[in-house]
Scaffold this active site. Sequence first.
Site, PDB file in Angstrom:
ATOM      1  N   GLY A  36       3.343  -8.858  -1.651  1.00  5.40           N
ATOM      2  CA  GLY A  36       4.063  -9.639  -0.839  1.00  5.40           C
ATOM      3  C   GLY A  36       4.030  -9.328   0.511  1.00  5.40           C
ATOM      4  N   HIS A  37       3.774  -8.234   0.750  1.00  5.70           N
ATOM      5  CA  HIS A  37       3.411  -7.386   2.092  1.00  5.70           C
ATOM      6  C   HIS A  37       1.978  -7.907   2.422  1.00  5.70           C
ATOM      7  CE1 HIS A  37       6.325  -4.097   1.083  1.00  5.70           C
ATOM      8  NE2 HIS A  37       6.671  -4.461   1.957  1.00  5.70           N
ATOM      9  N   SER A 188       9.190  -6.425  -4.626  1.00  6.97           N
ATOM     10  CA  SER A 188       9.983  -5.557  -3.717  1.00  6.97           C
ATOM     11  C   SER A 188       9.482  -4.118  -3.957  1.00  6.97           C
ATOM     12  CB  SER A 188      11.346  -5.796  -4.147  1.00  6.97           C
ATOM     13  OG  SER A 188      12.078  -4.617  -3.531  1.00  6.97           O
TER      14      SER A 188
HETATM   15  P1  AMP Z   1      10.123  -4.270   3.836  1.00 10.02           P
HETATM   16  O1  AMP Z   1       9.044  -3.139   3.693  1.00 10.02           O
HETATM   17  O2  AMP Z   1      10.898  -4.504   2.507  1.00 10.02           O
HETATM   18  O3  AMP Z   1      10.841  -3.906   5.056  1.00 10.02           O
HETATM   19  O4  AMP Z   1       9.387  -5.740   3.948  1.00 10.02           O
HETATM   20  C1  AMP Z   1       8.421  -5.874   5.089  1.00 10.02           C
HETATM   21  C2  AMP Z   1       8.086  -7.355   5.075  1.00 10.02           C
HETATM   22  O5  AMP Z   1       7.652  -7.819   3.871  1.00 10.02           O
HETATM   23  C3  AMP Z   1       9.629  -8.153   5.512  1.00 10.02           C
HETATM   24  O6  AMP Z   1       9.243  -9.097   6.496  1.00 10.02           O
HETATM   25  C4  AMP Z   1       9.985  -8.714   3.915  1.00 10.02           C
HETATM   26  O7  AMP Z   1      10.600  -9.745   4.013  1.00 10.02           O
HETATM   27  C5  AMP Z   1       8.337  -9.093   3.647  1.00 10.02           C
HETATM   28  N1  AMP Z   1       8.415  -9.111   2.026  1.00 10.02           N
HETATM   29  C6  AMP Z   1       9.021  -8.154   1.171  1.00 10.02           C
HETATM   30  N2  AMP Z   1       8.928  -8.525  -0.148  1.00 10.02           N
HETATM   31  C7  AMP Z   1       8.223  -9.868  -0.011  1.00 10.02           C
HETATM   32  C8  AMP Z   1       7.835 -10.607  -1.027  1.00 10.02           C
HETATM   33  N3  AMP Z   1       7.999 -10.417  -2.482  1.00 10.02           N
HETATM   34  N4  AMP Z   1       7.135 -11.812  -0.459  1.00 10.02           N
HETATM   35  C9  AMP Z   1       7.148 -12.162   0.872  1.00 10.02           C
HETATM   36  N5  AMP Z   1       7.431 -11.108   1.745  1.00 10.02           N
HETATM   37  C10 AMP Z   1       8.051 -10.139   1.315  1.00 10.02           C
END
Ligand code: AMP
Length: 288
Positions: A36-37, A188
């Site tokens: 996702g990231h 996630s």
């Molecule tokens: P985080 O590390 O959880 O703060 O996420 C960093 C970025 O990655 C944020 O903009 C999240 O929305 C995005 N993100 C997290 N999980 C996903 C996913 N499964 N698909 C797309 N973007 C994601």
Amino acid sequence: MIVFHKAAAINPFLQQQKALNKRIGFVPTMGALHDGHLSLIEQCRQNCDIVVSSIFVNPTQFNDPSDLEKYPRTTEADIQKLYEAGCDVVFLPAVAEIYPPSYKPPHYPLGEIETLLEGAYRPGHFQGVCQVLDRLFEIVNPQEVFFGQKDYQQCMVVKKLLTLVPAHQSIHMHICPIVREADGLAMSSRNRRLSETERQKAVTIYQTMQQIKKDIRPGETAPLVQKATDNLVQAGFKPDYVSIAQASDLHALSSWDGHTALVVLIAAYLGDVRLIDNELLPDSLTGS
Ligand code: AMP
């Protein structure tokens, strides 16, 4: 790929790149990176000359100290993934770099959006999100930023932040699609904390959203919300909320007119791991 730890080093470096007419794109993360990231890194690569990403587990957005303590930290593997994904610059600040002793947390007048859903269940969370992003945007000074729809409400908060802080008003925000595992579970960082049995159950959140999407008709939404909640409880979740809301402002919709764009949002605990997911209902525009 260059790794920076200090604001005083990355900021002039990127200013220099800007002066050379390079377009700076930025992907903030809390690490424990997954595909996702990396999809955000790819979007950034396609739109910008210099891809900057940060890894910073921001203490001020955790309302639950044990969630902060247990948040997965995999920095070495993350750096490798960013390198392979074509990231140019990584920012890995210490807490004191983002919040020096002189730092006074501003209050961001986010309005109603921070009182709903995640805002209601995680008091102070969105103020913390704004604090860290305000600082990171100040340090990186990007022209474009990339966020995931996975955190739908956070995207709305970031949009609001960009209007509230004059220095950030010219930043262009991209919202990228949710990347899912083969069975539908939204990727996630917290999925790493699930046991094998929990991991198998976790897909119920996705399946529950699909069921709502299939069942929804113009009229009352409460029976669908009830059925979805029961379904999650039966599968062993402790739901914080199941919401069928207007996509534009996250107001819960007690009755759907068959036309208004909707978003289904779910937050639920599986053991002590809190998972969130959402899905837009584009079909709702045609009422089908
Ligand atoms: P985080 O590390 O959880 O703060 O996420 C960093 C970025 O990655 C944020 O903009 C999240 O929305 C995005 N993100 C997290 N999980 C996903 C996913 N499964 N698909 C797309 N973007 C994601």
